[in-house]
Design a protein around this motif. Sequence first.
Motif, PDB file in Angstrom:
ATOM      1  N   ALA A 258      -9.561   5.964 -11.130  1.00 46.89           N
ATOM      2  CA  ALA A 258      -9.701   7.166 -10.299  1.00 46.89           C
ATOM      3  C   ALA A 258      -9.314   8.392 -11.123  1.00 46.89           C
ATOM      4  O   ALA A 258      -8.316   8.352 -11.833  1.00 46.89           O
ATOM      5  CB  ALA A 258      -8.799   7.055  -9.067  1.00 46.89           C
TER       6      ALA A 258
ATOM      7  N   LYS B 187      -1.529   3.139 -10.615  1.00 46.02           N
ATOM      8  CA  LYS B 187      -2.576   2.398  -9.908  1.00 46.02           C
ATOM      9  C   LYS B 187      -3.912   3.135  -9.994  1.00 46.02           C
ATOM     10  O   LYS B 187      -4.963   2.516 -10.202  1.00 46.02           O
ATOM     11  CB  LYS B 187      -2.170   2.213  -8.438  1.00 46.02           C
ATOM     12  CG  LYS B 187      -3.183   1.456  -7.593  1.00 46.02           C
ATOM     13  CD  LYS B 187      -3.256  -0.007  -7.979  1.00 46.02           C
ATOM     14  CE  LYS B 187      -4.238  -0.748  -7.082  1.00 46.02           C
ATOM     15  NZ  LYS B 187      -4.278  -2.189  -7.430  1.00 46.02           N
TER      16      LYS B 187
ATOM     17  N   ILE C  46      -7.490   1.735 -11.553  1.00 48.71           N
ATOM     18  CA  ILE C  46      -8.786   1.587 -10.863  1.00 48.71           C
ATOM     19  C   ILE C  46      -9.783   2.658 -11.313  1.00 48.71           C
ATOM     20  O   ILE C  46     -10.881   2.752 -10.792  1.00 48.71           O
ATOM     21  CB  ILE C  46      -8.638   1.610  -9.324  1.00 48.71           C
ATOM     22  CG1 ILE C  46      -8.188   3.000  -8.826  1.00 48.71           C
ATOM     23  CG2 ILE C  46      -7.675   0.515  -8.854  1.00 48.71           C
ATOM     24  CD1 ILE C  46      -8.259   3.145  -7.310  1.00 48.71           C
TER      25      ILE C  46
ATOM     26  N   ALA D  64       0.846  -1.200   0.000  1.00 46.75           N
ATOM     27  CA  ALA D  64       0.000   0.000   0.000  1.00 46.75           C
ATOM     28  C   ALA D  64       0.879   1.247   0.000  1.00 46.75           C
ATOM     29  O   ALA D  64       0.695   2.168  -0.804  1.00 46.75           O
ATOM     30  CB  ALA D  64      -0.914   0.003   1.223  1.00 46.75           C
TER      31      ALA D  64
ATOM     32  N   ARG E 168      -8.906   3.234   7.393  1.00 46.91           N
ATOM     33  CA  ARG E 168      -9.314   1.854   7.098  1.00 46.91           C
ATOM     34  C   ARG E 168      -8.520   0.891   7.978  1.00 46.91           C
ATOM     35  O   ARG E 168      -7.330   1.090   8.231  1.00 46.91           O
ATOM     36  CB  ARG E 168      -9.066   1.544   5.617  1.00 46.91           C
ATOM     37  CG  ARG E 168      -9.521   0.155   5.196  1.00 46.91           C
ATOM     38  CD  ARG E 168      -9.396  -0.010   3.683  1.00 46.91           C
ATOM     39  NE  ARG E 168      -9.697  -1.375   3.296  1.00 46.91           N
ATOM     40  CZ  ARG E 168      -8.817  -2.379   3.302  1.00 46.91           C
ATOM     41  NH1 ARG E 168      -7.566  -2.165   3.678  1.00 46.91           N
ATOM     42  NH2 ARG E 168      -9.184  -3.597   2.932  1.00 46.91           N
TER      43      ARG E 168
ATOM     44  N   ARG F 274     -12.694   4.060  -1.874  1.00 46.04           N
ATOM     45  CA  ARG F 274     -12.365   3.086  -2.898  1.00 46.04           C
ATOM     46  C   ARG F 274     -10.850   2.967  -3.056  1.00 46.04           C
ATOM     47  O   ARG F 274     -10.303   1.872  -3.173  1.00 46.04           O
ATOM     48  CB  ARG F 274     -13.017   3.489  -4.230  1.00 46.04           C
ATOM     49  CG  ARG F 274     -12.928   2.415  -5.307  1.00 46.04           C
ATOM     50  CD  ARG F 274     -14.062   2.531  -6.317  1.00 46.04           C
ATOM     51  NE  ARG F 274     -14.073   3.820  -6.977  1.00 46.04           N
ATOM     52  CZ  ARG F 274     -13.364   4.122  -8.078  1.00 46.04           C
ATOM     53  NH1 ARG F 274     -12.585   3.208  -8.640  1.00 46.04           N
ATOM     54  NH2 ARG F 274     -13.446   5.314  -8.625  1.00 46.04           N
ATOM     55  N   ILE F 275     -10.170   4.094  -3.035  1.00 47.66           N
ATOM     56  CA  ILE F 275      -8.705   4.057  -3.119  1.00 47.66           C
ATOM     57  C   ILE F 275      -8.128   3.281  -1.930  1.00 47.66           C
ATOM     58  O   ILE F 275      -7.260   2.427  -2.087  1.00 47.66           O
ATOM     59  CB  ILE F 275      -8.127   5.486  -3.188  1.00 47.66           C
ATOM     60  CG1 ILE F 275      -8.514   6.145  -4.520  1.00 47.66           C
ATOM     61  CG2 ILE F 275      -6.609   5.475  -3.010  1.00 47.66           C
ATOM     62  CD1 ILE F 275      -8.178   7.639  -4.608  1.00 47.66           C
TER      63      ILE F 275
ATOM     64  N   HIS G 160       2.466   3.374  -2.901  1.00 41.87           N
ATOM     65  CA  HIS G 160       1.684   4.352  -3.667  1.00 41.87           C
ATOM     66  C   HIS G 160       1.805   5.764  -3.112  1.00 41.87           C
ATOM     67  O   HIS G 160       1.480   6.729  -3.797  1.00 41.87           O
ATOM     68  CB  HIS G 160       0.207   3.939  -3.703  1.00 41.87           C
ATOM     69  CG  HIS G 160      -0.020   2.610  -4.342  1.00 41.87           C
ATOM     70  ND1 HIS G 160      -0.114   1.437  -3.618  1.00 41.87           N
ATOM     71  CD2 HIS G 160      -0.125   2.251  -5.649  1.00 41.87           C
ATOM     72  CE1 HIS G 160      -0.301   0.423  -4.438  1.00 41.87           C
ATOM     73  NE2 HIS G 160      -0.312   0.885  -5.684  1.00 41.87           N
TER      74      HIS G 160
ATOM     75  N   HIS H 284      -9.490   0.981  -0.213  1.00 41.41           N
ATOM     76  CA  HIS H 284      -9.787  -0.447  -0.401  1.00 41.41           C
ATOM     77  C   HIS H 284      -8.906  -1.052  -1.490  1.00 41.41           C
ATOM     78  O   HIS H 284      -8.271  -2.100  -1.280  1.00 41.41           O
ATOM     79  CB  HIS H 284     -11.269  -0.608  -0.754  1.00 41.41           C
ATOM     80  CG  HIS H 284     -11.640  -1.982  -1.183  1.00 41.41           C
ATOM     81  ND1 HIS H 284     -11.685  -3.045  -0.301  1.00 41.41           N
ATOM     82  CD2 HIS H 284     -11.972  -2.475  -2.406  1.00 41.41           C
ATOM     83  CE1 HIS H 284     -12.039  -4.138  -0.967  1.00 41.41           C
ATOM     84  NE2 HIS H 284     -12.212  -3.813  -2.240  1.00 41.41           N
ATOM     85  N   GLU H 285      -8.851  -0.401  -2.645  1.00 45.86           N
ATOM     86  CA  GLU H 285      -8.117  -0.975  -3.791  1.00 45.86           C
ATOM     87  C   GLU H 285      -6.614  -1.047  -3.517  1.00 45.86           C
ATOM     88  O   GLU H 285      -5.935  -1.952  -3.991  1.00 45.86           O
ATOM     89  CB  GLU H 285      -8.359  -0.131  -5.052  1.00 45.86           C
ATOM     90  CG  GLU H 285      -9.796  -0.143  -5.550  1.00 45.86           C
ATOM     91  CD  GLU H 285     -10.128  -1.384  -6.377  1.00 45.86           C
ATOM     92  OE1 GLU H 285      -9.251  -2.280  -6.514  1.00 45.86           O
ATOM     93  OE2 GLU H 285     -11.277  -1.459  -6.875  1.00 45.86           O
ATOM     94  N   LEU H 286      -6.101  -0.103  -2.747  1.00 40.99           N
ATOM     95  CA  LEU H 286      -4.661  -0.083  -2.474  1.00 40.99           C
ATOM     96  C   LEU H 286      -4.319  -0.851  -1.195  1.00 40.99           C
ATOM     97  O   LEU H 286      -3.153  -0.998  -0.850  1.00 40.99           O
ATOM     98  CB  LEU H 286      -4.153   1.364  -2.362  1.00 40.99           C
ATOM     99  CG  LEU H 286      -3.791   2.082  -3.671  1.00 40.99           C
ATOM    100  CD1 LEU H 286      -4.946   2.101  -4.651  1.00 40.99           C
ATOM    101  CD2 LEU H 286      -3.313   3.499  -3.390  1.00 40.99           C
ATOM    102  N   GLY H 287      -5.344  -1.316  -0.488  1.00 39.94           N
ATOM    103  CA  GLY H 287      -5.097  -2.066   0.744  1.00 39.94           C
ATOM    104  C   GLY H 287      -4.517  -1.218   1.858  1.00 39.94           C
ATOM    105  O   GLY H 287      -3.718  -1.684   2.679  1.00 39.94           O
TER     106      GLY H 287
END
Lengths: 398, 398
Positions: free
Chosen positions: B115, B109, B113, B96, B211, B256-257, B99, B259-262
Amino acid sequence: MTFPVVGMVGGGQLARMTHEAGIPLGIKFKLLSNAPQESAAQVVSEVVIGDHRDLDTLRAFARGCDVITFDHEHVPTEHLRALEADGIPVRPGPDALVHAQDKGVMRAKLDAIGAPCPRHRIVADPTDVERFAAEISGGGAQRLDEGRWPGDGRDGGFPVVLKTVRGGYDGKGVWVVRSSKEAAEPFRAGVPVLAEEKVPFVRELAANVVRSPHGQAVAYPVVESVQVDGVCDTVIAPAPDLSDALSGQAQELALRIAHELGVVGHLAVELFETADGRILVNELAMRPHNSGHWTQDGAITSQFANHLRAVLDLPLGDPRPRAKWTVMANVLGGDYPDMYSAYLHCMARDPQLKIHMYGKDVKPGRKVGHVNTYGDDLADVRERAAHAAGYLRGTITE
Amino acid sequence: MTFPVVGMVGGGQLARMTHEAGIPLGIKFKLLSNAPQESAAQVVSEVVIGDHRDLDTLRAFARGCDVITFDHEHVPTEHLRALEADGIPVRPGPDALVHAQDKGVMRAKLDAIGAPCPRHRIVADPTDVERFAAEISGGGAQRLDEGRWPGDGRDGGFPVVLKTVRGGYDGKGVWVVRSSKEAAEPFRAGVPVLAEEKVPFVRELAANVVRSPHGQAVAYPVVESVQVDGVCDTVIAPAPDLSDALSGQAQELALRIAHELGVVGHLAVELFETADGRILVNELAMRPHNSGHWTQDGAITSQFANHLRAVLDLPLGDPRPRAKWTVMANVLGGDYPDMYSAYLHCMARDPQLKIHMYGKDVKPGRKVGHVNTYGDDLADVRERAAHAAGYLRGTITE
């Protein structure tokens, strides 16, 4: 760097939370703690381990501090005078602090300034306790003639509350006796014993104020303190259904005591509210106090931040509440040493819950933390605080 | 004692304020700091002095920590992988965090996704910058064909923003160039250079989310970030006059970012708002962030408390605001090294003011603290914050 160094004597949770409040102010915080595992010593960078009863230790600690303040009232008064003579500002100073150290001195001073107190006097021995009980029975106490203690309609006499004038805290050093036969123990310590009438109060209140050296003072809303087994269980801010008149009277009384005694810093005035709508002073504490913990999340300025501002003679912060109701519930140790795993349930159940733990090992009945909740609905706010405190303790399991 | 040990790498103000937020949680906080005088090292009890770029130092620090988190993004990705291989939870993890470390990886990335970003690509040299300018001129950029970058009506081309993909912070490592002739400097570091269109934004926003490892996430209100000379000056929470639709879109994008990037922990998504009502991602930060400092006094749960709760996989706290408006103003160093004496005026003028100083030596233009104000009247709240920040800096003298 011109920021001052505040030296705090005592490594308990009050010092821990004062350090927390000092971080944003950028002041430098130095701690004198009895042991490295004490609550505050765990989180403060500059810690001196030593005995607060030893003058050399205090003097060495005070060197390099711009002001000395306290987590507790246990530093001998003569040591505080010695530090002052060395030129170290001591806040609150010994002449103020002695009233929180010695209940005999406190009562005498409160009498002198006309602050309403339970009927009381120093007693010499169990026989003298019997004499005191007779004096306050049926309104015959000498002090009543002065008109400052209106009769409360009771027959007076026993039970009588006995307190050693020094060394008491949270119910320790306090006895409630029903006859002179029960009155022997308090005299064994060799410390003067104060006898007080057992006030038939309807509830306990606390009027908390903060005063600075140049005389600025702020008053927090008067709170209700709910005691269980002689230990503070819950604090409700503001005290529900308290009349504006009595609230104002309590705040005015606390401000007057702070002024008359020359208090600097936070002063907690613990009060009895009687059935006939009077307030009587129970205890004084000159430091941040359990009855003010709600201010961390419920007031614009916490008692800890304002205590620091006062001892540094900075303008005081706004003491007004941020929520309609704030409730503080103490977390006592229970049978389970692990409170951290209880966080999962408590935090998931109430995302608004504010937990304040002290880093102390769990022992049954020991205060190891508190929780604050706030909101518009008092019943809900109380339930959430009680649930979290009970769940952390282990007395509630769902 | 079963409370976990959080190890934070980096001794700056974010670590300082994270420690402050960790004290009430009772967690144990361990700091890796480059020097003992760093902001956080002044207030944390357990400090290791060492270089975060040295793997042996990191490994020794991580021993005895239950989780490692960060005050900055400067720990080499491969070291983070080594710590993970050692069995130490690293949050956010290297996959993560990369990024936030590498703007090239970040843009790739975000493209993947879907963005919305400014038009961009990695450029090889000044000539390639000219080619990039031509590509984005008149809507002719290759990426536009994919339909993800609606034309903004501009003629495109120069000025172009150039960024080294690693090492930038607060305007450092960023150049705005008007021709290929001006474009030589960014290539001198020997680091890949990212070219981006200079977005004609109307203002900057930040969508901050937190998160946890098990996927719970909370979104703070979207804020407006006012920059002066490339440095954040003021943050207004929530962003004034932001439509519910765009606010929701920004929060959804940030979630969403994350989540998608963990991402684990606090994620700041810095955004441009364009005149035609779009949002484009400017930067990502995976740690507590300047745009979230208002939460200390303005939200139910601060970004620092929630960052800790996230890295410990505890249920997250309520991110909602406590006041209608909260304004944060950064305090920059000015010509006067002494900010403490300014407290007198600031605190007396505004008893509700919340000061947060970092313990740093004052240098002109250096961020040394911030202030928070809150209330119902935005103009008043802004004025109070701006006045206090200006008075502390020395640019306002009354």
